[in-house]
Motif scaffolding. Sequence first.
Motif, PDB file in Angstrom:
ATOM      1  N   TRP A   1      -6.501   7.456   7.513  1.00  0.00           N
ATOM      2  CA  TRP A   1      -7.780   7.363   6.812  1.00  0.00           C
ATOM      3  C   TRP A   1      -7.783   8.202   5.544  1.00  0.00           C
ATOM      4  O   TRP A   1      -8.304   7.779   4.510  1.00  0.00           O
ATOM      5  CB  TRP A   1      -8.894   7.813   7.746  1.00  0.00           C
ATOM      6  CG  TRP A   1     -10.236   7.926   7.080  1.00  0.00           C
ATOM      7  CD1 TRP A   1     -11.138   6.936   6.871  1.00  0.00           C
ATOM      8  CD2 TRP A   1     -10.810   9.108   6.508  1.00  0.00           C
ATOM      9  NE1 TRP A   1     -12.248   7.400   6.216  1.00  0.00           N
ATOM     10  CE2 TRP A   1     -12.064   8.748   5.980  1.00  0.00           C
ATOM     11  CE3 TRP A   1     -10.394  10.430   6.396  1.00  0.00           C
ATOM     12  CZ2 TRP A   1     -12.897   9.663   5.348  1.00  0.00           C
ATOM     13  CZ3 TRP A   1     -11.219  11.333   5.775  1.00  0.00           C
ATOM     14  CH2 TRP A   1     -12.460  10.948   5.254  1.00  0.00           C
TER      15      TRP A   1
ATOM     16  N   ALA B   1       0.567   5.649   5.522  1.00  0.00           N
ATOM     17  CA  ALA B   1      -0.190   4.587   4.862  1.00  0.00           C
ATOM     18  C   ALA B   1      -1.344   4.091   5.716  1.00  0.00           C
ATOM     19  O   ALA B   1      -2.312   3.529   5.188  1.00  0.00           O
ATOM     20  CB  ALA B   1       0.739   3.429   4.510  1.00  0.00           C
ATOM     21  N   ASP B   2      -1.266   4.250   7.025  1.00  0.00           N
ATOM     22  CA  ASP B   2      -2.331   3.806   7.926  1.00  0.00           C
ATOM     23  C   ASP B   2      -3.393   4.869   8.164  1.00  0.00           C
ATOM     24  O   ASP B   2      -4.369   4.607   8.868  1.00  0.00           O
ATOM     25  CB  ASP B   2      -1.729   3.394   9.280  1.00  0.00           C
ATOM     26  CG  ASP B   2      -0.860   2.151   9.160  1.00  0.00           C
ATOM     27  OD1 ASP B   2      -1.108   1.354   8.233  1.00  0.00           O
ATOM     28  OD2 ASP B   2       0.069   1.996   9.972  1.00  0.00           O
TER      29      ASP B   2
ATOM     30  N   PRO C   1      -8.610   2.513  10.124  1.00  0.00           N
ATOM     31  CA  PRO C   1      -7.582   3.534   9.845  1.00  0.00           C
ATOM     32  C   PRO C   1      -7.495   4.559  10.959  1.00  0.00           C
ATOM     33  O   PRO C   1      -8.405   4.709  11.780  1.00  0.00           O
ATOM     34  CB  PRO C   1      -8.081   4.163   8.546  1.00  0.00           C
ATOM     35  CG  PRO C   1      -9.560   3.994   8.596  1.00  0.00           C
ATOM     36  CD  PRO C   1      -9.830   2.704   9.317  1.00  0.00           C
TER      37      PRO C   1
ATOM     38  N   GLN D   1      -3.859  -3.452   4.793  1.00  0.00           N
ATOM     39  CA  GLN D   1      -4.147  -2.297   5.650  1.00  0.00           C
ATOM     40  C   GLN D   1      -5.592  -1.838   5.535  1.00  0.00           C
ATOM     41  O   GLN D   1      -6.110  -1.184   6.449  1.00  0.00           O
ATOM     42  CB  GLN D   1      -3.207  -1.134   5.313  1.00  0.00           C
ATOM     43  CG  GLN D   1      -1.771  -1.341   5.763  1.00  0.00           C
ATOM     44  CD  GLN D   1      -0.965  -2.167   4.785  1.00  0.00           C
ATOM     45  OE1 GLN D   1      -1.525  -2.774   3.873  1.00  0.00           O
ATOM     46  NE2 GLN D   1       0.346  -2.225   4.980  1.00  0.00           N
ATOM     47  N   LEU D   2      -6.255  -2.137   4.426  1.00  0.00           N
ATOM     48  CA  LEU D   2      -7.637  -1.693   4.256  1.00  0.00           C
ATOM     49  C   LEU D   2      -8.605  -2.470   5.136  1.00  0.00           C
ATOM     50  O   LEU D   2      -9.746  -2.034   5.332  1.00  0.00           O
ATOM     51  CB  LEU D   2      -8.050  -1.825   2.785  1.00  0.00           C
ATOM     52  CG  LEU D   2      -7.270  -0.967   1.788  1.00  0.00           C
ATOM     53  CD1 LEU D   2      -7.790  -1.191   0.368  1.00  0.00           C
ATOM     54  CD2 LEU D   2      -7.368   0.506   2.159  1.00  0.00           C
TER      55      LEU D   2
ATOM     56  N   THR E   1     -15.706  -5.014   1.540  1.00  0.00           N
ATOM     57  CA  THR E   1     -15.018  -3.877   2.155  1.00  0.00           C
ATOM     58  C   THR E   1     -15.841  -3.244   3.261  1.00  0.00           C
ATOM     59  O   THR E   1     -17.079  -3.305   3.255  1.00  0.00           O
ATOM     60  CB  THR E   1     -14.678  -2.822   1.097  1.00  0.00           C
ATOM     61  OG1 THR E   1     -13.900  -1.793   1.705  1.00  0.00           O
ATOM     62  CG2 THR E   1     -15.937  -2.207   0.517  1.00  0.00           C
TER      63      THR E   1
ATOM     64  N   THR F   1      -5.191  -3.258  -5.624  1.00  0.00           N
ATOM     65  CA  THR F   1      -5.055  -2.262  -4.556  1.00  0.00           C
ATOM     66  C   THR F   1      -6.175  -2.374  -3.527  1.00  0.00           C
ATOM     67  O   THR F   1      -5.997  -1.937  -2.386  1.00  0.00           O
ATOM     68  CB  THR F   1      -5.055  -0.844  -5.148  1.00  0.00           C
ATOM     69  OG1 THR F   1      -6.297  -0.617  -5.831  1.00  0.00           O
ATOM     70  CG2 THR F   1      -3.916  -0.670  -6.132  1.00  0.00           C
TER      71      THR F   1
ATOM     72  N   ILE G   1       0.824  -1.209   0.000  1.00  0.00           N
ATOM     73  CA  ILE G   1       0.000   0.000   0.000  1.00  0.00           C
ATOM     74  C   ILE G   1       0.855   1.254   0.000  1.00  0.00           C
ATOM     75  O   ILE G   1       0.431   2.305  -0.495  1.00  0.00           O
ATOM     76  CB  ILE G   1      -0.957  -0.024   1.217  1.00  0.00           C
ATOM     77  CG1 ILE G   1      -2.013   1.083   1.074  1.00  0.00           C
ATOM     78  CG2 ILE G   1      -0.192   0.107   2.521  1.00  0.00           C
ATOM     79  CD1 ILE G   1      -3.086   1.031   2.140  1.00  0.00           C
TER      80      ILE G   1
ATOM     81  N   TYR H   1      -5.372   8.991   3.540  1.00  0.00           N
ATOM     82  CA  TYR H   1      -4.605   8.368   2.455  1.00  0.00           C
ATOM     83  C   TYR H   1      -5.369   7.199   1.854  1.00  0.00           C
ATOM     84  O   TYR H   1      -5.458   7.057   0.625  1.00  0.00           O
ATOM     85  CB  TYR H   1      -3.250   7.906   2.979  1.00  0.00           C
ATOM     86  CG  TYR H   1      -2.463   7.099   1.975  1.00  0.00           C
ATOM     87  CD1 TYR H   1      -1.836   7.712   0.899  1.00  0.00           C
ATOM     88  CD2 TYR H   1      -2.366   5.712   2.098  1.00  0.00           C
ATOM     89  CE1 TYR H   1      -1.126   6.971  -0.033  1.00  0.00           C
ATOM     90  CE2 TYR H   1      -1.654   4.962   1.174  1.00  0.00           C
ATOM     91  CZ  TYR H   1      -1.039   5.593   0.113  1.00  0.00           C
ATOM     92  OH  TYR H   1      -0.342   4.853  -0.807  1.00  0.00           O
ATOM     93  N   GLN H   2      -5.908   6.340   2.701  1.00  0.00           N
ATOM     94  CA  GLN H   2      -6.637   5.179   2.201  1.00  0.00           C
ATOM     95  C   GLN H   2      -7.889   5.590   1.433  1.00  0.00           C
ATOM     96  O   GLN H   2      -8.212   5.013   0.388  1.00  0.00           O
ATOM     97  CB  GLN H   2      -6.989   4.251   3.362  1.00  0.00           C
ATOM     98  CG  GLN H   2      -5.776   3.662   4.062  1.00  0.00           C
ATOM     99  CD  GLN H   2      -6.150   2.731   5.195  1.00  0.00           C
ATOM    100  OE1 GLN H   2      -7.329   2.423   5.400  1.00  0.00           O
ATOM    101  NE2 GLN H   2      -5.158   2.275   5.948  1.00  0.00           N
ATOM    102  N   GLU H   3      -8.607   6.583   1.945  1.00  0.00           N
ATOM    103  CA  GLU H   3      -9.798   7.069   1.252  1.00  0.00           C
ATOM    104  C   GLU H   3      -9.438   7.632  -0.123  1.00  0.00           C
ATOM    105  O   GLU H   3     -10.099   7.345  -1.129  1.00  0.00           O
ATOM    106  CB  GLU H   3     -10.468   8.153   2.105  1.00  0.00           C
ATOM    107  CG  GLU H   3     -11.732   8.728   1.516  1.00  0.00           C
ATOM    108  CD  GLU H   3     -12.960   7.966   1.941  1.00  0.00           C
ATOM    109  OE1 GLU H   3     -14.054   8.357   1.525  1.00  0.00           O
ATOM    110  OE2 GLU H   3     -12.821   6.982   2.678  1.00  0.00           O
TER     111      GLU H   3
END
Length: 667
Positions: free
Chosen positions: A461, A458-459, A436, A431-432, A506, A426, A393, A463-465
């Motif tokens: 929220w 990377a952890d 987060p 991590q998803l 998800t 991805t 990620i 960034y993941q969003e």
Amino acid sequence: DDDDDDDEDSDFAPSEGSDVEEEYDSDGGDPVEGGDGSDEGEEEDDDEEEEEGAEAAAQPRKPQPRTAAVELTVPRVEGWVEAVSGGKTHRASLKQLVAAFRAAVRFGDDESEGSSDMVFSSSHAFNAVMRFSIGQMDAVLRAHLEGGAAPAGRKGSSKATREGKKAGKAVRVDALPHWRALQPLVKSYLTNLVVFVDRLASSAERGSEMLSVALGQLHRLVPFLLPFPRLRPKALRALLRAWAAPEAGGQGCSLVSYAAVRQLATEGGMFDEALKGLYLAYARGAKAMTRPRLARVVLLSSCLVDLCGADPAAAYQHAFVYIRQLAIHLRNAIQKTSEAATRQVYSWQFVNCLRLWAQALCALAKPADSPLRQLAYPLVQICLGTARLLPNIRYAPLRFQCVRMLNNLAAELGVFVPVAPLLLETFRFAQLAKPPKKAPRDKPPDWAVLIKVSKADADKWVYQESMVQQALFLLAEHLHGLAYDVSFPELIVPTLAALKRVAKATKIVALQQRARRLSSLLEAHAAWLQPRRDAADFSPKDSGRAAAFLATEREARSGPLSSWFLQEVSASEAREAELRAEAENRGPIEADAPGDDDSDGDDDSDGDDDSAAREKRRKRQASKRERQRQAAQGQAQLEAAAAAGSHELGTATDTVEDFVLSDLEEE
């Protein structure tokens, strides 16, 4: 003079002291009259000078009496200018002006102190010489070569040259009536102008205005450089330095420099040298990326693409070598699995070079008979391998950079590239599946100038969003390129199944909603296309009619998927404009050192006492500095490999195994 026709293995950057200065007499005097206007004549004169120099060196040198230095005042300079700009030629005044320009260029040099035969009485006299020499000398030289003086204050070509242009014929300066007599003066002036441009490009404090004027003068005088084969490489070096140095004057100076380089390449028979020099200068300047640097990197890459378009067949030879060099670095990273090999691939220098050749193919490889089109397949394979080198990620930004290149290649060249698996992977990052970390002040990352993030980011929220939104947008861009293909209903079956699984599994609300939305749009577009395909009266083997299927609808973008995708493009452009506006007011998401990877120890130090925590931080900082040092060595090896790759153009073999990777291995 040294022979400058030898090949160089590194770049065109001039060394300290600039061997351009060797074109002058050691005593600082004026050039000697005589010489012919041909290349052969120049070589013969050089041989005679070498013989005379050898004979003189064998004899004891007698002390020469020094003449009194000429004091340059404003009235004297203005008198010379008026003489050469009047109604008749005045070769003596032109000779004095060329000598004064030489003294101005070398003003302040240690070796010229006490040896110059001209001294400036004031700064006004110095400015008068420089203003005339870099502003009007081109018109004066051309007018004197043609036999008439230039009108006062007038720039550009004279009457004979303008008539030649109207007739569609290029007039060579060495064919003008007075070239034989004025050749030494022209050579002296051009050599000093090259030295002056090189020094301005190397000194940021000089400002960009004077450099811009000097570059414009050198650009106008490129035809005067063509009869001097030993001076052309030196002029190319100075132009490349002004083109690549961001502190040398900005985009305006880069464009003027490139115009002169392109003219030298196309008219002066220096295409290979110019393309090699531009590429190496581009690679050296593409090691880091920020919002301000992004615009400059795009400008430099556009110049390279334009030069490749001037001779695609010759550009293919260079592109083949440099793309193969990128493939070798990727192969080493896959086989050796070492940090140093991985850093050479996961770097901005590698990504920018990859993007350069993707841009070149998109612009020049559209025709089926284009020689560069043969490089599309290896370039696509390099992009796919680079994107999958580290499936983590933290490296999702670099994967997105490769996907953008692949989408552009597929759209411009009309080929199918399997991009969907790269993006669907991805959504399965580990991590998803974890909750987060939320921070109220975090802002979305700028994906255009990012290839990697740190573990802590990377952890988060935000960034993941943003990552899942970017992945879905690129997936929609890929599918929209296939939306009017006759095989679209079958092509989307695997993607539809994967999107439905992602939406069901998800826990990220934004990913769930967007995946379902994209799935419904794909199904609606397939249902819209199916009746039109059923009504087609051709078979799949009729490739010509299959390629023209729904051509009108494709042009109008009337399908259901197109309506939604155009809205997404508008929203993406708005976000891009907002990021550009905020780039100077906020800090981007930090990335770790290039050598940092997921094998490092945990960053958390809960439960440790203060001394243990300090010791752990100290070790981490020392390790990070060592990784940064190794990263710098890796970047240097990549740059040296590019230079070595360009040197391979002159070899007869074409074996990948024999390719030189760096100067260190040669040692």
